[in-house]
Design a protein around this motif. Structure first.
Motif, PDB file in Angstrom:
ATOM      1  N   LEU A 101       0.819  -1.316  -0.051  1.00 41.42           N
ATOM      2  CA  LEU A 101       0.030   0.039  -0.068  1.00 41.42           C
ATOM      3  C   LEU A 101       0.804   1.216   0.083  1.00 41.42           C
ATOM      4  N   GLU A 102       0.460   2.107  -0.663  1.00 42.00           N
ATOM      5  CA  GLU A 102       1.105   3.613  -0.567  1.00 42.00           C
ATOM      6  C   GLU A 102       2.592   3.391  -0.626  1.00 42.00           C
ATOM      7  N   PRO A 103       2.978   2.721  -1.798  1.00 37.12           N
ATOM      8  CA  PRO A 103       4.431   2.570  -1.913  1.00 37.12           C
ATOM      9  C   PRO A 103       5.336   3.568  -2.092  1.00 37.12           C
ATOM     10  N   VAL A 104       4.838   5.045  -2.313  1.00 40.51           N
ATOM     11  CA  VAL A 104       5.725   5.683  -2.407  1.00 40.51           C
ATOM     12  C   VAL A 104       6.392   6.446  -1.168  1.00 40.51           C
ATOM     13  N   ILE A 105       5.653   6.378   0.229  1.00 43.29           N
ATOM     14  CA  ILE A 105       6.232   6.675   1.456  1.00 43.29           C
ATOM     15  C   ILE A 105       7.515   6.202   1.686  1.00 43.29           C
ATOM     16  N   PRO A 106       8.390   7.138   2.094  1.00 43.12           N
ATOM     17  CA  PRO A 106       9.866   6.592   2.159  1.00 43.12           C
ATOM     18  C   PRO A 106       9.827   5.845   3.882  1.00 43.12           C
TER      19      PRO A 106
ATOM     20  N   PHE B 212       3.620  -6.583   6.753  1.00 47.85           N
ATOM     21  CA  PHE B 212       3.976  -5.700   7.939  1.00 47.85           C
ATOM     22  C   PHE B 212       3.678  -4.327   7.925  1.00 47.85           C
ATOM     23  N   TRP B 213       4.516  -3.851   6.815  1.00 46.35           N
ATOM     24  CA  TRP B 213       4.298  -2.326   6.614  1.00 46.35           C
ATOM     25  C   TRP B 213       3.047  -1.744   6.137  1.00 46.35           C
ATOM     26  N   ASN B 214       2.267  -2.745   5.521  1.00 46.29           N
ATOM     27  CA  ASN B 214       0.786  -2.246   5.366  1.00 46.29           C
ATOM     28  C   ASN B 214      -0.067  -2.315   6.552  1.00 46.29           C
ATOM     29  N   ILE B 215       0.065  -3.121   7.509  1.00 47.37           N
ATOM     30  CA  ILE B 215      -0.495  -2.770   8.768  1.00 47.37           C
ATOM     31  C   ILE B 215      -0.268  -1.608   9.383  1.00 47.37           C
ATOM     32  N   LEU B 216       0.997  -1.221   9.416  1.00 48.03           N
ATOM     33  CA  LEU B 216       1.407   0.311   9.888  1.00 48.03           C
ATOM     34  C   LEU B 216       0.661   1.494   9.151  1.00 48.03           C
ATOM     35  N   LYS B 217       0.638   1.238   7.913  1.00 49.81           N
ATOM     36  CA  LYS B 217      -0.097   2.115   6.928  1.00 49.81           C
ATOM     37  C   LYS B 217      -1.402   2.359   7.201  1.00 49.81           C
ATOM     38  N   ARG B 218      -1.998   1.045   7.337  1.00 54.33           N
ATOM     39  CA  ARG B 218      -3.490   1.211   7.628  1.00 54.33           C
ATOM     40  C   ARG B 218      -3.745   1.901   9.025  1.00 54.33           C
ATOM     41  N   ILE B 219      -2.954   1.552   9.941  1.00 55.70           N
ATOM     42  CA  ILE B 219      -3.170   2.114  11.376  1.00 55.70           C
ATOM     43  C   ILE B 219      -3.289   3.504  11.189  1.00 55.70           C
ATOM     44  N   THR B 220      -2.105   4.064  10.746  1.00 53.32           N
ATOM     45  CA  THR B 220      -1.839   5.490  10.657  1.00 53.32           C
ATOM     46  C   THR B 220      -2.548   6.384   9.591  1.00 53.32           C
ATOM     47  N   SER B 221      -3.418   5.513   8.781  1.00 52.45           N
ATOM     48  CA  SER B 221      -3.872   6.216   7.763  1.00 52.45           C
ATOM     49  C   SER B 221      -4.691   7.686   7.805  1.00 52.45           C
ATOM     50  N   GLN B 222      -5.058   7.741   9.373  1.00 57.04           N
ATOM     51  CA  GLN B 222      -6.245   9.160   9.614  1.00 57.04           C
ATOM     52  C   GLN B 222      -5.089  10.054   9.891  1.00 57.04           C
ATOM     53  N   LEU B 223      -3.634   9.952  10.240  1.00 60.85           N
ATOM     54  CA  LEU B 223      -2.813  10.837  10.824  1.00 60.85           C
ATOM     55  C   LEU B 223      -2.387  11.908   9.639  1.00 60.85           C
ATOM     56  N   SER B 224      -1.839  12.875  10.018  1.00 66.30           N
ATOM     57  CA  SER B 224      -1.486  13.851   8.975  1.00 66.30           C
ATOM     58  C   SER B 224      -0.197  13.209   8.302  1.00 66.30           C
ATOM     59  N   GLU B 225       0.016  13.746   6.816  1.00 66.98           N
ATOM     60  CA  GLU B 225       1.155  13.329   6.072  1.00 66.98           C
ATOM     61  C   GLU B 225       2.332  13.821   7.009  1.00 66.98           C
ATOM     62  N   ARG B 226       2.520  15.014   7.631  1.00 68.15           N
ATOM     63  CA  ARG B 226       3.682  15.117   8.290  1.00 68.15           C
ATOM     64  C   ARG B 226       3.977  14.291   9.574  1.00 68.15           C
ATOM     65  N   GLU B 227       2.988  13.685  10.114  1.00 69.62           N
ATOM     66  CA  GLU B 227       3.246  12.938  11.185  1.00 69.62           C
ATOM     67  C   GLU B 227       3.695  11.547  10.832  1.00 69.62           C
ATOM     68  N   ARG B 228       3.132  11.153   9.720  1.00 73.78           N
ATOM     69  CA  ARG B 228       3.478   9.828   9.159  1.00 73.78           C
ATOM     70  C   ARG B 228       5.022   9.944   8.570  1.00 73.78           C
ATOM     71  N   ARG B 229       5.235  10.884   8.046  1.00 66.27           N
ATOM     72  CA  ARG B 229       6.465  11.204   7.403  1.00 66.27           C
ATOM     73  C   ARG B 229       7.556  10.993   8.520  1.00 66.27           C
ATOM     74  N   LEU B 230       7.294  11.613   9.802  1.00 70.41           N
ATOM     75  CA  LEU B 230       8.185  11.633  10.809  1.00 70.41           C
ATOM     76  C   LEU B 230       8.360  10.010  11.213  1.00 70.41           C
ATOM     77  N   MET B 231       7.180   9.544  11.454  1.00 66.69           N
ATOM     78  CA  MET B 231       7.279   7.847  11.974  1.00 66.69           C
ATOM     79  C   MET B 231       7.834   6.916  11.254  1.00 66.69           C
ATOM     80  N   PHE B 232       7.520   7.106  10.032  1.00 66.14           N
ATOM     81  CA  PHE B 232       8.061   6.168   8.869  1.00 66.14           C
ATOM     82  C   PHE B 232       9.605   6.456   8.592  1.00 66.14           C
TER      83      PHE B 232
END
Length: 332
Positions: A11-16, A296-316
């Motif tokens: 899922l969302e394969p662009v996220i670094p 595994f990475w799909n799990i975390l992307k699904r869980i964090t999907s409602q967070l902001s782009e900035r928040e996800r960029r920080l954690m990933f």
């Protein structure tokens, strides 16, 4: 690859992504789980399977210790070996978290310096597998798991040596040991401490029927720990045996199922530590009996999907990049 597991597209394969915790080995040292070798071929297979893995951090696993010389220097062989595996054109093994015996106290400095010489810029610090419970044991690899090791004077003296060299200290503990880790981290407020494997809320043995009670204790421990702003939190270890309830392990699970199961706890941890102090770890191949690397990475992307782009960029990515001071280009 375990073909009995649910196979998914990324899922969302662009996220670094920076994977802050994985191993490589010829022999895992876990006799109860026959893990096959996990070397650069297998690691690259996983990191190029669909997600945008731009860097990884190796976590010690008692691999390739020195077979001669002083016993306390044996773990340096692992750093020498891993540093020699690092590809020059990709981000795997951009950081190394090694091992040194905390019982050495202030004498640990000799081992740290040897790791530094062997690993160069890739050596970032050490970890201690301090997870201990009276009801069951987890294979410790080549070193003994000592009950209460983090509370000893030797551990405190070792932290002073780590602080002097501006290195990281990581630990794996169970949920009922979180205050041990807190007490140690409080003694060195300017040192970066990392809690691994989600704080490992136990779900096996006598804890299997006490999940609600365990999670109450786990949440309280995380809240106390998060009061220390030098402590970072790894989100991962979701397939690690002691933290996986038998009902979860009963059959192969999709990322959607796993995300629904883990969502309350993951979001609680993120809220407690904030994205500025959360990083993501696959714990592969240890967690591979539960799900594929892609899942595994799909799990975390699904869980964090409602967070902001900035928040996800920080954690990933971004928090790990700065925490480990990785020599990797920042994605645009």
């Amino acid at each position: 690859m375990n073909t009995s597991l649910v196979q998914e597209e990324a899922l969302e394969p662009v996220i670094p992504i920076i994977d802050t915790h994985h191993h490589v080995w010829f022999d895992s040292g876990f006799p109860d789980v026959p893990y096959p070798p996990y070397l650069m071929e297998e690691l690259t297979r996983d990191t190029t399977a669909g997600h945008n893995i731009v860097g990884t951090v190796f976590a010690e696993c008692s691999a390739e210790y020195r077979s001669d010389g002083p016993q306390h220097m044996a773990p340096v062989g692992e750093t020498e070996w891993v540093a020699g595996l690092r590809p020059r054109d990709r981000g795997e093994l951009a950081g190394i978290i090694a091992h040194a015996d905390l019982r050495l106290g202030s004498r640990i400095g000799e081992v740290l310096d040897a790791h530094q010489e062997a690993g160069g810029e890739t050596f970032k610090g050490i970890r201690c597998r301090a997870a201990w419970d009276e009801h069951f044991s987890f294979p410790p690899g080549k070193y003994e798991i000592i009950p209460g090791i983090l509370l000893t004077n030797e551990a405190s003296d070792a932290m002073a040596e780590i602080a002097e060299r501006d290195l990281i200290f990581e630990a794996w503990v169970y949920h009922h040991q979180l205050d041990d880790f807190r007490q140690l981290a409080a003694k060195q407020p300017n040192t970066r401490f990392v809690l691994e494997h989600f704080g490992c809320p136990l779900a096996v043995g006598p804890y299997a029927e006490r999940r609600d009670e365990v999670l109450v204790e786990w949440r309280a421990g995380l809240k106390r720990l998060a009061e220390l702003d030098n402590v970072f939190f790894k989100i991962g270890g979701l397939g690690l045996y002691p933290a996986v309830h038998p009902d979860v392990a009963a059959e192969p699970r999709s990322s959607e199922w796993q995300a629904d199961y883990w969502r309350p706890e993951v979001l609680f941890a993120i809220e407690t530590f904030t994205p500025e102090r959360c990083v993501m770890e696959s714990d592969f191949p240890v967690d591979s009996p539960m799900f594929t690397y892609v899942t595994f990475w799909n799990i975390l992307k699904r869980i964090t999907s409602q967070l902001s782009e900035r928040e996800r960029r920080l954690m990933f990515h971004d928090t790990a990049h700065s925490l480990y001071r990785l020599n990797l280009p920042l994605p645009t």
